[in-house]
Design an enzyme around this catalytic site. Structure first.
Site, PDB file in Angstrom:
ATOM      1  N   LYS A 181     -64.704  15.459 -40.563  1.00  0.00           N
ATOM      2  CA  LYS A 181     -63.753  14.620 -39.816  1.00  0.00           C
ATOM      3  C   LYS A 181     -63.389  15.260 -38.480  1.00  0.00           C
ATOM      4  CE  LYS A 181     -59.514  15.210 -39.802  1.00  0.00           C
ATOM      5  NZ  LYS A 181     -58.098  15.511 -40.029  1.00  0.00           N
ATOM      6  N   LYS A 207     -56.887  22.369 -31.187  1.00  0.00           N
ATOM      7  CA  LYS A 207     -57.325  22.449 -32.588  1.00  0.00           C
ATOM      8  C   LYS A 207     -58.762  21.960 -32.746  1.00  0.00           C
ATOM      9  CE  LYS A 207     -57.504  22.545 -37.040  1.00  0.00           C
ATOM     10  NZ  LYS A 207     -56.685  22.064 -38.114  1.00  0.00           N
ATOM     11  N   THR A 223     -54.342  17.029 -38.196  1.00  0.00           N
ATOM     12  CA  THR A 223     -55.363  17.105 -37.144  1.00  0.00           C
ATOM     13  C   THR A 223     -55.917  15.699 -36.963  1.00  0.00           C
ATOM     14  OG1 THR A 223     -55.929  19.383 -37.691  1.00  0.00           O
ATOM     15  CG2 THR A 223     -57.558  18.141 -36.442  1.00  0.00           C
ATOM     16  N   LEU A 280     -50.757  15.265 -42.679  1.00  0.00           N
ATOM     17  CA  LEU A 280     -51.539  14.187 -43.296  1.00  0.00           C
ATOM     18  C   LEU A 280     -53.032  14.357 -43.018  1.00  0.00           C
ATOM     19  CD1 LEU A 280     -48.930  11.619 -42.055  1.00  0.00           C
ATOM     20  CD2 LEU A 280     -49.248  12.249 -44.457  1.00  0.00           C
ATOM     21  N   PRO A 281     -53.888  13.708 -43.842  1.00  0.00           N
ATOM     22  CA  PRO A 281     -55.331  13.971 -43.717  1.00  0.00           C
ATOM     23  C   PRO A 281     -56.011  13.467 -42.442  1.00  0.00           C
ATOM     24  CG  PRO A 281     -54.795  13.050 -45.878  1.00  0.00           C
ATOM     25  CD  PRO A 281     -53.569  12.895 -45.023  1.00  0.00           C
ATOM     26  N   ASN A 290     -53.802   7.673 -41.692  1.00  0.00           N
ATOM     27  CA  ASN A 290     -52.633   8.060 -42.495  1.00  0.00           C
ATOM     28  C   ASN A 290     -51.411   8.277 -41.611  1.00  0.00           C
ATOM     29  OD1 ASN A 290     -55.147   9.929 -43.828  1.00  0.00           O
ATOM     30  ND2 ASN A 290     -54.110   8.504 -45.182  1.00  0.00           N
TER      31      ASN A 290
END
Length: 313
Positions: free
Chosen positions: A261, A186, A111, A80-81, A85
């Site tokens: 983001k 990440k 992420t 998911l973004p 979400n």
């Protein structure tokens, strides 16, 4: 000996039980396709029904919401973004945790903020399920080729089960530690990636202004100590490399919005841990500015184009 054979066959049978997949965007769709290629029945859903059509044509079962997927599968991957979400898909009114079965393995490859991963793990544990964070590196190209790197955080005893699934979609599956450490790895990687891309774009632009041929400059950089992934694999200058977003007007790839983001997550983490990230902060501001200047939908290597425009003003 016979018992061993029985155990092995039941395990391989279990490996082909349905896998739930939620989030069929640029990354999720090729990942789910690779599960199908490896013989896993896929039960999927996405907030945009049109994203499901291609997968449905390939044999996946499409359901209406995450809760329905959780009712049918005891291994679920989410891609998911952003953090909101993930919270909605797991905790929302039609979320996974409304119908999740005891013992279900939940793997989130989004992420997001490591603290949100930890919250989801606690919520899943209350329902008798196991949550692991497993964000990816490698982008859409690696997702298509099943060559992603997965950075996995969670209970170590569950890593083998997670690795079996993730190995169908990636070349590297690395255990990082408790829940949240996959996200930490990440975020750190993407902060360095952004800094490296901006540096490559500035360097190439300066060289071009000094009269160097961009292909020649890239060749020299890539045999010298300045070489990095952004210079040798994902060069931001149009015409230097084929098969990368810069060769296609910065379409596809890893969007500037997503990079902004991720840099925001790095910034939050740095603030929380009192860690100085001077270049990381500057990279964050540059990508935020790009989003406001019409680059939001372009690949993050479009920072080269952004710099060229800035100098023209």
């Amino acid at each position: 000996m016979t018992n061993d054979k029985v155990m092995t066959s039941s395990r391989s049978m279990a490996s082909k039980t349905p896998v739930g997949f939620i989030g069929l965007g640029n990354m999720g769709s090729p990942m789910a396709k690779n599960l199908l290629k490896h013989g896993y029945p896929v039960i999927a859903t996405d907030v945009f029904p049109e994203s499901c059509k291609e997968l449905q044509d390939l044999g996946a079962q499409i359901l209406d919401c995450p809760a329905e997927v959780a009712d049918k599968a005891d291994r679920i991957i989410t891609m998911l973004p952003s953090s909101p979400n993930v919270i909605e898909v797991y905790n929302g009114p039609n979320g996974i945790l409304k119908k999740v079965k005891k013992g279900t393995l939940l793997i989130d490859s989004s992420t997001i903020d490591p603290s949100v991963s930890k919250e989801m793990a606690v919520a899943a544990e209350k329902m008798g399920a196991v949550f692991m964070d497993a964000p990816v590196s490698g982008g859409v190209g690696a997702a298509n080729l099943a060559k992603l790197t997965f950075m996995v955080g969670g209970v170590e005893e569950e890593f083998t089960a997670a690795k079996e699934l993730l190995g169908s979609m990636g070349a590297n599956v690395v255990y990082c530690g408790p829940v949240g450490t996959g996200q930490a790895a990440k975020i750190c990687n993407n902060m360095l990636l952004a800094i490296g891309m901006i540096g490559t774009a500035e360097t190439m632009n300066l060289g071009i202004r000094l009269g160097l041929d961009p292909k020649l400059l890239a060749k020299i950089l890539n045999m010298s100590s300045g070489r990095c992934w952004s210079s040798d694999t994902y060069n931001p200058v149009p015409g230097v490399m084929e098969g990368v977003p810069s060769a296609n007007n910065y379409q596809g790839g890893f969007g500037t919005t997503l990079m902004a983001k991720d840099l925001g997550l790095a910034q939050d983490s740095a603030t929380n841990t009192k860690t100085p990230v001077l270049l990381g902060s500057l990279a964050h501001q540059i990508y935020r500015m790009m989003c406001a200047r019409g680059y939001a939908g372009k690949d993050f290597s479009s920072v080269f184009q952004f710099l060229r425009e800035e100098e023209g003003q």
